[in-house]
Design a protein around this motif. Structure first.
Motif, mmCIF file in Angstrom:
data_model
loop_
_atom_site.group_PDB
_atom_site.id
_atom_site.type_symbol
_atom_site.label_atom_id
_atom_site.label_comp_id
_atom_site.label_asym_id
_atom_site.label_seq_id
_atom_site.Cartn_x
_atom_site.Cartn_y
_atom_site.Cartn_z
ATOM 1 N N VAL A 2 52.896 0.097 10.025
ATOM 2 C CA VAL A 2 52.989 -1.162 10.747
ATOM 3 C C VAL A 2 51.621 -1.834 10.773
ATOM 4 O O VAL A 2 50.596 -1.187 11.000
ATOM 5 C CB VAL A 2 53.492 -0.925 12.187
ATOM 6 N N ARG A 3 51.583 -3.119 10.544
ATOM 7 C CA ARG A 3 50.322 -3.849 10.589
ATOM 8 C C ARG A 3 49.799 -3.914 12.013
ATOM 9 O O ARG A 3 50.553 -4.156 12.959
ATOM 10 C CB ARG A 3 50.515 -5.264 10.047
ATOM 11 N N LEU A 4 48.504 -3.714 12.170
ATOM 12 C CA LEU A 4 47.891 -3.739 13.497
ATOM 13 C C LEU A 4 47.166 -5.053 13.769
ATOM 14 O O LEU A 4 46.697 -5.278 14.885
ATOM 15 C CB LEU A 4 46.924 -2.564 13.644
ATOM 16 N N ILE A 5 47.074 -5.917 12.763
ATOM 17 C CA ILE A 5 46.471 -7.241 12.935
ATOM 18 C C ILE A 5 47.509 -8.278 12.541
ATOM 19 O O ILE A 5 48.150 -8.159 11.495
ATOM 20 C CB ILE A 5 45.205 -7.403 12.072
ATOM 21 N N GLY A 6 47.677 -9.258 13.388
ATOM 22 C CA GLY A 6 48.634 -10.326 13.104
ATOM 23 C C GLY A 6 47.969 -11.465 12.355
ATOM 24 O O GLY A 6 47.311 -11.270 11.337
ATOM 25 N N THR A 7 48.090 -12.656 12.887
ATOM 26 C CA THR A 7 47.564 -13.839 12.215
ATOM 27 C C THR A 7 46.037 -13.848 12.222
ATOM 28 O O THR A 7 45.403 -13.614 13.247
ATOM 29 C CB THR A 7 48.087 -15.115 12.900
ATOM 30 N N SER A 8 45.455 -14.134 11.068
ATOM 31 C CA SER A 8 44.006 -14.311 10.941
ATOM 32 C C SER A 8 43.748 -15.627 10.211
ATOM 33 O O SER A 8 44.479 -15.980 9.285
ATOM 34 C CB SER A 8 43.369 -13.169 10.149
ATOM 35 N N ALA A 9 42.722 -16.345 10.631
ATOM 36 C CA ALA A 9 42.384 -17.612 9.972
ATOM 37 C C ALA A 9 40.895 -17.630 9.687
ATOM 38 O O ALA A 9 40.074 -17.269 10.538
ATOM 39 C CB ALA A 9 42.781 -18.790 10.853
ATOM 40 N N TYR A 10 40.539 -18.052 8.485
ATOM 41 C CA TYR A 10 39.149 -18.038 8.031
ATOM 42 C C TYR A 10 38.735 -19.433 7.567
ATOM 43 O O TYR A 10 39.385 -20.021 6.683
ATOM 44 C CB TYR A 10 38.975 -17.056 6.865
ATOM 45 N N GLY A 11 37.683 -19.965 8.142
ATOM 46 C CA GLY A 11 37.104 -21.201 7.636
ATOM 47 C C GLY A 11 36.307 -20.909 6.385
ATOM 48 O O GLY A 11 35.467 -20.009 6.367
ATOM 49 N N ILE A 12 36.585 -21.631 5.327
ATOM 50 C CA ILE A 12 35.957 -21.360 4.033
ATOM 51 C C ILE A 12 35.024 -22.507 3.660
ATOM 52 O O ILE A 12 35.432 -23.671 3.634
ATOM 53 C CB ILE A 12 37.032 -21.154 2.946
ATOM 54 N N ARG A 13 33.786 -22.166 3.384
ATOM 55 C CA ARG A 13 32.815 -23.178 2.997
ATOM 56 C C ARG A 13 33.088 -23.673 1.584
ATOM 57 O O ARG A 13 33.554 -22.931 0.727
ATOM 58 C CB ARG A 13 31.396 -22.616 3.105
ATOM 59 N N ALA A 14 32.775 -24.941 1.387
ATOM 60 C CA ALA A 14 33.029 -25.565 0.086
ATOM 61 C C ALA A 14 31.847 -26.450 -0.276
ATOM 62 O O ALA A 14 31.063 -26.852 0.585
ATOM 63 C CB ALA A 14 34.313 -26.399 0.159
ATOM 64 N N PRO A 15 31.709 -26.778 -1.550
ATOM 65 C CA PRO A 15 30.664 -27.729 -1.950
ATOM 66 C C PRO A 15 30.921 -29.110 -1.337
ATOM 67 O O PRO A 15 32.020 -29.387 -0.844
ATOM 68 C CB PRO A 15 30.800 -27.772 -3.481
#
Length: 395
Positions: A2-15
């Protein structure tokens, strides 16, 4: 397992993206480099969200005051009644400057005590103190000044918006009134430009029904290019933002092709089908300033097909307190997972979905992405969302 982490969101840097850049490739490279560099793995139904400003900038979707004024002059004869704009330097000031540049008589109706997204132009206690009926009473600018004094500063920006908007007059061609009655504007002009964002369709029909001669909304302005300008055939000036002192960045157009191309490129490079969306303002409200963030016409102007619809979720706390009240530990966990695996569609279920807000998936994801990326200097205009479609039974 069973997954122990649900939703994750990552801000991704861009040029820094400029007009003409191949944005699809920039987004894909940025996402995959971030995933590889941080030990992540792309999974089915991950979501890549790209801010609308990046898409519009790459398209070069800009227009200036001159183009807007030209479009307005082609649509209006003697006057323009501007109905219920928001009070914003970023969102409406350039538009009002273009309206004033028509040199026509401008009758500006501001809703009060706040605009539709919660920007205040007077204190609420003045309404009670002076026995004002906000549904029926239309206040002149002189009435307003008698109530608030020489200036009323927005609590966040420190701007007196009534003074600011008045300052855009050419000569003395802007008259300002405070009102929440849209029909009251017809006492001053039969030519109306609706600037209200979320009630624009109803207001168009209402004004036409009551005999207005000319009725347009901001989604009817700049729907075609004027002398090579940007445009948006669906939203016009809605969703626009200040670019320079005399120009606007418009909401992106034809974004459907963009999200599908990003999805295709990531599938080709990873063998995994993810979902892609373009997002603007999130649909949430600040509890202190009471400002509703959504000044765009929609949260997401484009998204891939599997993001369409609403979540089909059960209310775990209701089930835990009722169906599983007599169960403990692993038995309760197993029963909950079984319940989820065999859940009905949301519109068929009863109390088990009570309290799950019936919002659209793109609105929820776009709001999350907007909170992650922010609107300042984080430099993360791309957001990778993982695990959003997981639930308690996911392995």
């Amino acid at each position: 397992m069973v997954r122990l982490i649900g939703t994750s969101a990552y801000g991704i840097r861009a040029p820094i993206v400029k007009e003409g850049d191949h944005l699809e490739e920039i987004v894909v490279d940025s996402v995959l480099n971030a995933v590889e560099g941080n030990g992540l793995t792309i999974r089915e139904m991950d979501v890549v969200a790209v801010t609308e400003s990046l898409v519009a900038r790459a398209q070069g979707n800009y227009c200036d005051v001159r183009a807007i004024t030209s479009d307005l002059n082609a649509k209006y004869e003697d006057s323009i009644g501007v109905l219920f704009p928001i009070t914003s330097r970023n969102r409406f000031s350039v538009i009002l400057r273009a309206i004033a540049e028509t040199k026509k008589r401008i009758i500006l109706f501001l809703s009060y005590p706040s605009d539709e997204v919660g920007n205040r132009i007077m204190d609420v206690d003045l309404i009670t103190k002076h026995n004002i009926n906000i549904y029926n009473d239309t206040l002149s600018e002189a009435d307003y000044r008698r109530l608030v004094g020489e200036e009323y500063l927005h609590p966040f920006t420190g701007v007196d918006y009534v003074s600011l908007y008045k300052s855009y007059a050419i000569g003395d061609n802007i008259e300002i009134y405070l009102s929440n009655d849209p029909l009251a504007i017809l006492e001053h002009t039969q030519e109306v430009l609706i600037a209200n964002i979320h009630d624009r369709s109803n207001l168009k029909e209402l004004l036409k029904k009551h005999g207005a001669k000319t009725v347009y909304a901001l989604d009817d302005i700049m729907t075609k290019p004027i002398d090579g300008s940007g445009y948006n055939p669906k939203y016009g000036l809605y969703g626009s933002n200040l670019s320079k002192e005399d120009s606007l960045k418009l909401f992106p157009r034809d974004a459907e092709g963009f999200v599908e191309k990003v999805q295709q490129l990531i599938l080709e490079r990873t063998g995994t089908e993810i979902q892609v969306m373009v997002y603007g303002d999130g649909a949430f409200k600040d509890p202190v300033g009471h400002i509703w963030e959504l000044a765009d016409p929609v949260v997401s102007p484009a998204f891939t097909s599997k993001l369409d619809g609403r979540p089909n979720e059960l209310k775990l706390k209701y089930i835990a307190d009722n169906d599983l009240a007599s169960m403990e530990g692993t038995d309760a966990e197993a029963a909950m997972r079984d319940k989820i695996l065999h859940k009905k569609q949301s519109d068929e279920a009863g109390m088990e979905v009570l309290g799950t807000t019936p919002r659209q998936i793109p609105d929820l994801l776009g709001s999350l992405a907007d909170l992650i990326s922010g609107s300042g200097d984080k430099g993360t205009p791309i957001v990778l969302i993982q695990g959003y479609f997981d639930n308690y039974a996911s392995e």
